[in-house]
Scaffold this active site. Structure first.
Site, PDB file in Angstrom:
ATOM      1  N   CYS A   1     -24.174  -5.427-109.498  1.00  0.00           N
ATOM      2  CA  CYS A   1     -23.145  -6.435-109.225  1.00  0.00           C
ATOM      3  C   CYS A   1     -22.426  -6.794-110.525  1.00  0.00           C
ATOM      4  O   CYS A   1     -23.074  -7.053-111.537  1.00  0.00           O
ATOM      5  CB  CYS A   1     -23.806  -7.672-108.630  1.00  0.00           C
ATOM      6  SG  CYS A   1     -22.648  -9.029-108.402  1.00  0.00           S
TER       7      CYS A   1
ATOM      8  N   ASN B   1     -29.001  -0.117-106.666  1.00  0.00           N
ATOM      9  CA  ASN B   1     -29.737  -0.197-105.412  1.00  0.00           C
ATOM     10  C   ASN B   1     -31.023   0.608-105.567  1.00  0.00           C
ATOM     11  O   ASN B   1     -31.153   1.406-106.485  1.00  0.00           O
ATOM     12  CB  ASN B   1     -28.908   0.441-104.287  1.00  0.00           C
ATOM     13  CG  ASN B   1     -27.568  -0.224-104.117  1.00  0.00           C
ATOM     14  OD1 ASN B   1     -26.642   0.028-104.874  1.00  0.00           O
ATOM     15  ND2 ASN B   1     -27.453  -1.078-103.142  1.00  0.00           N
TER      16      ASN B   1
ATOM     17  N   HIS C   1     -31.786  -4.231-104.097  1.00  0.00           N
ATOM     18  CA  HIS C   1     -31.534  -3.739-105.458  1.00  0.00           C
ATOM     19  C   HIS C   1     -32.846  -3.741-106.240  1.00  0.00           C
ATOM     20  O   HIS C   1     -33.705  -4.590-106.029  1.00  0.00           O
ATOM     21  CB  HIS C   1     -30.490  -4.612-106.161  1.00  0.00           C
ATOM     22  CG  HIS C   1     -29.091  -4.320-105.712  1.00  0.00           C
ATOM     23  ND1 HIS C   1     -28.196  -3.622-106.478  1.00  0.00           N
ATOM     24  CD2 HIS C   1     -28.443  -4.606-104.557  1.00  0.00           C
ATOM     25  CE1 HIS C   1     -27.046  -3.494-105.829  1.00  0.00           C
ATOM     26  NE2 HIS C   1     -27.167  -4.088-104.653  1.00  0.00           N
TER      27      HIS C   1
ATOM     28  N   ARG D   1     -19.975   3.349-102.374  1.00  0.00           N
ATOM     29  CA  ARG D   1     -19.383   2.007-102.332  1.00  0.00           C
ATOM     30  C   ARG D   1     -20.078   1.124-103.371  1.00  0.00           C
ATOM     31  O   ARG D   1     -19.591   0.927-104.459  1.00  0.00           O
ATOM     32  CB  ARG D   1     -19.491   1.421-100.905  1.00  0.00           C
ATOM     33  CG  ARG D   1     -18.622   0.206-100.687  1.00  0.00           C
ATOM     34  CD  ARG D   1     -19.177  -1.065-101.259  1.00  0.00           C
ATOM     35  NE  ARG D   1     -20.440  -1.484-100.646  1.00  0.00           N
ATOM     36  CZ  ARG D   1     -21.184  -2.487-101.097  1.00  0.00           C
ATOM     37  NH1 ARG D   1     -20.795  -3.169-102.159  1.00  0.00           N
ATOM     38  NH2 ARG D   1     -22.323  -2.809-100.516  1.00  0.00           N
ATOM     39  N   ASP D   2     -21.264   0.654-103.045  1.00  0.00           N
ATOM     40  CA  ASP D   2     -21.997  -0.216-103.975  1.00  0.00           C
ATOM     41  C   ASP D   2     -22.267   0.518-105.285  1.00  0.00           C
ATOM     42  O   ASP D   2     -22.163  -0.051-106.373  1.00  0.00           O
ATOM     43  CB  ASP D   2     -23.320  -0.629-103.324  1.00  0.00           C
ATOM     44  CG  ASP D   2     -23.828  -1.958-103.835  1.00  0.00           C
ATOM     45  OD1 ASP D   2     -23.266  -2.469-104.808  1.00  0.00           O
ATOM     46  OD2 ASP D   2     -24.800  -2.486-103.260  1.00  0.00           O
TER      47      ASP D   2
ATOM     48  N   HIS E   1     -30.881  -4.493 -97.428  1.00  0.00           N
ATOM     49  CA  HIS E   1     -30.156  -3.948 -98.585  1.00  0.00           C
ATOM     50  C   HIS E   1     -30.844  -4.490 -99.847  1.00  0.00           C
ATOM     51  O   HIS E   1     -30.866  -5.692-100.081  1.00  0.00           O
ATOM     52  CB  HIS E   1     -28.701  -4.426 -98.475  1.00  0.00           C
ATOM     53  CG  HIS E   1     -27.808  -4.034 -99.598  1.00  0.00           C
ATOM     54  ND1 HIS E   1     -26.968  -2.950 -99.536  1.00  0.00           N
ATOM     55  CD2 HIS E   1     -27.582  -4.590-100.818  1.00  0.00           C
ATOM     56  CE1 HIS E   1     -26.261  -2.857-100.645  1.00  0.00           C
ATOM     57  NE2 HIS E   1     -26.624  -3.840-101.450  1.00  0.00           N
TER      58      HIS E   1
HETATM   59 ZN    ZN Z   1     -25.583  -4.295-103.248  1.00  0.00          ZN
END
Ligand code: ZN
Length: 330
Positions: free
Chosen positions: A243, A252, A212, A18-19, A210
């Site tokens: 992002c 991440n 990064h 996903r990310d 979460h």
């Molecule tokens: Zn993220």
């Protein structure tokens, strides 16, 4: 010996599918996504963010979210979760049989508009309906606090605004709060402080952190969060991610790097590092983008390299005893 205060077990939740892929130009084939998700489950990952149900025009790499969720062979005990930005996405996620649905809201209006095309107020209004829908189906509903440290447009974000949004989430009955250092602007002191405060104020609500690694503080922030009581952390296979609205944002924290650190510290994760490594190789082969995982580049700690042949052949002045001890010393 210094002993750190740490949870005995840590759940590593992988977000690569996903990310990790949401901003890649390279569209990952559906079959490969399914392979990697099933591989991660086999490797011992117990929570996998397998997809996001966003507008395919905005996030083309997760346009196949429904198909991915439908086709994966599910391993008992593993939660296959997804991210949504609005009610339409939440309906799709529920329909696809996700085991957890997460809605993300940024702490600043400008970023929330860039990310999900809504003001924070509008997203919170929609959260009422999403929470009711998801929880009504018996699926855990999670609220993610994005930009919990800083915003690429407005700078530092006050800590109190994190708690104000967490309070709103709690009042809407979220099962879990995600504390997201989406821009990698957090430092260990702040991350630890925020984790401790959220645990103190909402002890009955689950918490995932979460992180990064944009500015190289990823594992330090992870460690500080765990010492403050976080027992679930997001990470991404190969350290993929970033992002689209944050210049220079890297991925991440890498799943292998986090699992490797916890393995060295003798904290239980249930994850097989060698199996993860094989999956990262597969991912690296498929992508034309560099991976950020340090363990992927350097290998596990204490793996011995072959002694150079010239040393074994006695061309060096050192004795064979020195050669035996070489791998230990260098
Ligand atoms: Zn993220």
């Amino acid at each position: 010996m210094i002993t750190l205060k740490m949870p005995e077990k840590v759940t590593v939740r992988d977000v690569a599918m996903r990310d990790g892929i949401q901003n890649l130009k390279h569209i990952l084939p559906t079959d490969l996504k399914i392979d990697l998700i099933e591989g991660m489950a086999s490797a011992g990952i117990r929570r996998i963010e397998a997809a996001s149900f966003m507008n395919p025009k905005a996030v083309p790499n997760t346009a196949d979210a429904d198909e991915v969720m439908l086709r994966i062979k599910r391993k008992p005990g593993v939660r296959y979760e997804a991210l949504v930005a609005n009610l339409r996405g939440a309906k799709r996620a529920v329909e696809a049989g996700c085991d957890g649905v997460q809605q993300v809201i940024s702490l600043t209006d400008v970023h929330n508009r860039a990310n999900v095309n809504r003001s924070v107020k509008q997203s919170l209004e929609e959260m009422k309906e999403i929470s009711a829908l998801v929880r009504g189906e018996g699926i855990p509903f999670c609220g993610a606090i994005s930009l919990a440290t800083g915003c690429p447009y407005t700078g530092r974000v006050p800590e109190e605004s994190v708690y104000e949004l967490a309070e709103k989430y709690a009042s809407l009955g979220v099962d879990e709060i995600f504390l997201c250092d989406s821009m990698g602007m957090g430092d260990p002191a702040r991350m630890g402080r925020m984790v401790a405060e959220i645990r103190r104020r909402w002890p009955a609500t689950d918490l995932t952190v979460h992180i990064h690694n944009t500015r190289g503080m990823g594992l330090a922030n992870a460690l500080a969060s765990m010492q403050a009581g976080a027992a679930t952390l997001d990470a991404s296979l190969g350290g993929l991610g970033g992002c689209p609205f944050a210049p220079g944002a890297s991925g991440n924290i890498s799943t292998e790097d986090l699992v490797h650190m916890l393995w060295l510290m003798e904290v239980e994760t249930g994850v097989d590092l060698d199996a993860l490594h094989a999956l990262t190789e597969k991912l690296a082969d498929a992508l034309d983008t560099p991976l950020f995982s340090a363990v992927h580049r350097a290998g596990k700690s204490f793996e011995k390299s072959p002694v150079p042949a010239r040393l074994l052949a006695g061309e060096d002045e050192r004795t064979s005893q020195d050669v035996d001890g070489l791998a230990e010393r260098v």
